[in-house]
Design an enzyme around this catalytic site. Sequence first.
Site, PDB file in Angstrom:
ATOM      1  N   ARG A   1       4.107  -3.266 -27.990  1.00  0.00           N
ATOM      2  CA  ARG A   1       5.339  -3.190 -28.791  1.00  0.00           C
ATOM      3  C   ARG A   1       5.436  -4.303 -29.833  1.00  0.00           C
ATOM      4  O   ARG A   1       6.253  -4.230 -30.749  1.00  0.00           O
ATOM      5  CB  ARG A   1       6.565  -3.222 -27.871  1.00  0.00           C
ATOM      6  CG  ARG A   1       6.848  -1.881 -27.203  1.00  0.00           C
ATOM      7  CD  ARG A   1       8.106  -1.943 -26.366  1.00  0.00           C
ATOM      8  NE  ARG A   1       7.850  -2.564 -25.070  1.00  0.00           N
ATOM      9  CZ  ARG A   1       8.810  -2.867 -24.197  1.00  0.00           C
ATOM     10  NH1 ARG A   1      10.078  -2.630 -24.501  1.00  0.00           N
ATOM     11  NH2 ARG A   1       8.508  -3.414 -23.040  1.00  0.00           N
TER      12      ARG A   1
ATOM     13  N   TYR B   1      -1.959 -36.619 -60.328  1.00  0.00           N
ATOM     14  CA  TYR B   1      -2.778 -36.183 -59.212  1.00  0.00           C
ATOM     15  C   TYR B   1      -3.667 -37.346 -58.786  1.00  0.00           C
ATOM     16  O   TYR B   1      -4.474 -37.847 -59.575  1.00  0.00           O
ATOM     17  CB  TYR B   1      -3.661 -34.987 -59.586  1.00  0.00           C
ATOM     18  CG  TYR B   1      -4.689 -34.682 -58.532  1.00  0.00           C
ATOM     19  CD1 TYR B   1      -4.311 -34.135 -57.305  1.00  0.00           C
ATOM     20  CD2 TYR B   1      -6.038 -34.965 -58.744  1.00  0.00           C
ATOM     21  CE1 TYR B   1      -5.242 -33.884 -56.324  1.00  0.00           C
ATOM     22  CE2 TYR B   1      -6.978 -34.712 -57.759  1.00  0.00           C
ATOM     23  CZ  TYR B   1      -6.581 -34.169 -56.545  1.00  0.00           C
ATOM     24  OH  TYR B   1      -7.503 -33.930 -55.574  1.00  0.00           O
TER      25      TYR B   1
ATOM     26  N   THR C   1       2.431  -5.258 -12.343  1.00  0.00           N
ATOM     27  CA  THR C   1       2.555  -6.680 -12.000  1.00  0.00           C
ATOM     28  C   THR C   1       2.011  -6.992 -10.607  1.00  0.00           C
ATOM     29  O   THR C   1       1.429  -8.056 -10.394  1.00  0.00           O
ATOM     30  CB  THR C   1       4.030  -7.106 -12.097  1.00  0.00           C
ATOM     31  OG1 THR C   1       4.849  -6.171 -11.374  1.00  0.00           O
ATOM     32  CG2 THR C   1       4.488  -7.155 -13.549  1.00  0.00           C
TER      33      THR C   1
ATOM     34  N   LYS D   1       0.139 -10.755 -26.960  1.00  0.00           N
ATOM     35  CA  LYS D   1       1.560 -11.076 -26.852  1.00  0.00           C
ATOM     36  C   LYS D   1       1.835 -12.525 -26.481  1.00  0.00           C
ATOM     37  O   LYS D   1       2.610 -13.216 -27.150  1.00  0.00           O
ATOM     38  CB  LYS D   1       2.239 -10.134 -25.847  1.00  0.00           C
ATOM     39  CG  LYS D   1       3.727 -10.424 -25.702  1.00  0.00           C
ATOM     40  CD  LYS D   1       4.442  -9.364 -24.898  1.00  0.00           C
ATOM     41  CE  LYS D   1       4.107  -9.416 -23.436  1.00  0.00           C
ATOM     42  NZ  LYS D   1       5.017  -8.569 -22.628  1.00  0.00           N
TER      43      LYS D   1
ATOM     44  N   LYS E   1      -3.884 -36.516 -52.351  1.00  0.00           N
ATOM     45  CA  LYS E   1      -4.830 -35.864 -51.435  1.00  0.00           C
ATOM     46  C   LYS E   1      -5.881 -36.858 -50.969  1.00  0.00           C
ATOM     47  O   LYS E   1      -6.588 -37.444 -51.774  1.00  0.00           O
ATOM     48  CB  LYS E   1      -5.507 -34.680 -52.131  1.00  0.00           C
ATOM     49  CG  LYS E   1      -6.309 -33.761 -51.194  1.00  0.00           C
ATOM     50  CD  LYS E   1      -7.737 -34.174 -50.943  1.00  0.00           C
ATOM     51  CE  LYS E   1      -8.603 -33.990 -52.153  1.00  0.00           C
ATOM     52  NZ  LYS E   1     -10.055 -34.224 -51.798  1.00  0.00           N
TER      53      LYS E   1
END
Length: 457
Positions: free
Chosen positions: A16, A366, A79, A23, A351
């Site tokens: 689902r 930069y 289960t 999941k 950076k």
Amino acid sequence: MSNRYAIILAAGQGTRMKSKLYKVLHPVCGKPMVQHVMDQVNNLNIEKIVTIIGHGAELVKEQLGDSCEYALQEEQLGTAHAVMQAAQQLAGLEGTTLVVCGDTPLIKAETMDALIKTHEEAHAAATVLTAVTENPAGYGRVLRNAEGHVEKIVEHKDATEEERQVTEINTGTYCFDNKALFSALQNVSNENAQGEYYLPDVIEILKSAGHIVTASRTEDFEETLGVNDRVALSQAEAILKKRINEMHMRNGVTIIDPSNTYIETGVTIGRDTVIHPGSIIKGESIIGEDCVIGPHTEIKNCEIGNSSTVRHSAAFESIIGSYVNIGPFAHIRPDSDIRDKAKIGNFVEIKKAVIGEGSKASHLSYIGDAEVGNDVNIGCGSITVNYDGKNKYLTKIEDHVFIGCNSNLVAPVTIGRGAYVAAGSTITEDVPEDALSIARARQINKEDYVQNLKINE
């Protein structure tokens, strides 16, 4: 106190969710659901943890590592069938076994601990964690007898209309006497609407055999939320986000608008820091005291000292010192180290660079693959030219240097201590200490040029 074990059910694919990601690996506030459960279980006094894996087994093992043992459920037949896969590790052992689902990221260690204590104090064979909700659709109902004891648990699909009116639900978390559990599992049938082996059927089997079955009701239904689709995932995210924000506020952090502030579980924030709306703080970020974060700022895996400001900016995997001012609209990329009292202004990108104490890059620059010393001024529009199309090179700017506006520093290059670089220069060679370097074309003014141009037209 008896020996304690835990089984985490994490074998389902989660159809689902409609996702390529299994999941239990879907994140809630930055951490996979199954990791939330594991972290809470690890806060209990558990001797052995077995995680039941199936779909995405290798990815789940990669996430949880050596924090537990594993049992493979090759076919997802319910289960009870999942729990049976742990027989090799647990069957025959004396003690208490906690069973919890890997898709319940909100459950707390305190709640599970209370469940275990209720179970052990009652000398029960099984204890169910229950909750009450106004909308129990989809949940198994807990049916009690006249004395209030648990009689049985019936799944929603198998419940009668009368049974579906019951609002006390099975949360899917249990405690069992370990030997009684694995004995009863041998008698579970799959004669039901889904043709599966349900773990709740163990309750009725144990009760029929004369064993004590109890329940521990939690007052917080939200904590027991099982995530089966994206809607429930968003609900879990909202609940945990609220819980996290409230924890920080109680610890002395001001969050101006909690509903518009996202903070992940691993974040640490010092007292008297103010978080403005639209801020996103992720990973293992550590923010000191008296800071101002936001508005509209993203921070991930950064360490920020005290009394620093980061507004309308993004910073990732970097160290930012104290009394630093960043933004608006700055971008701090990974492996940057911005020292105390530095300033990184609007539209500046850093950076993999060290920016020394008290240094400033106030706008439109930069600075990449660079070592910038203390008290350096980097003028507007300046660039460290670090890439030749194949390799990256280092720029070194020593202490007290002044870089004029619109300068290009073509790496590898070193600007010596106290040197000046004239505005508009393109520097391709090292600049000595205390020198002035000018590297630009000589200006030529052609007088009356425009007037002569008009005459010739």
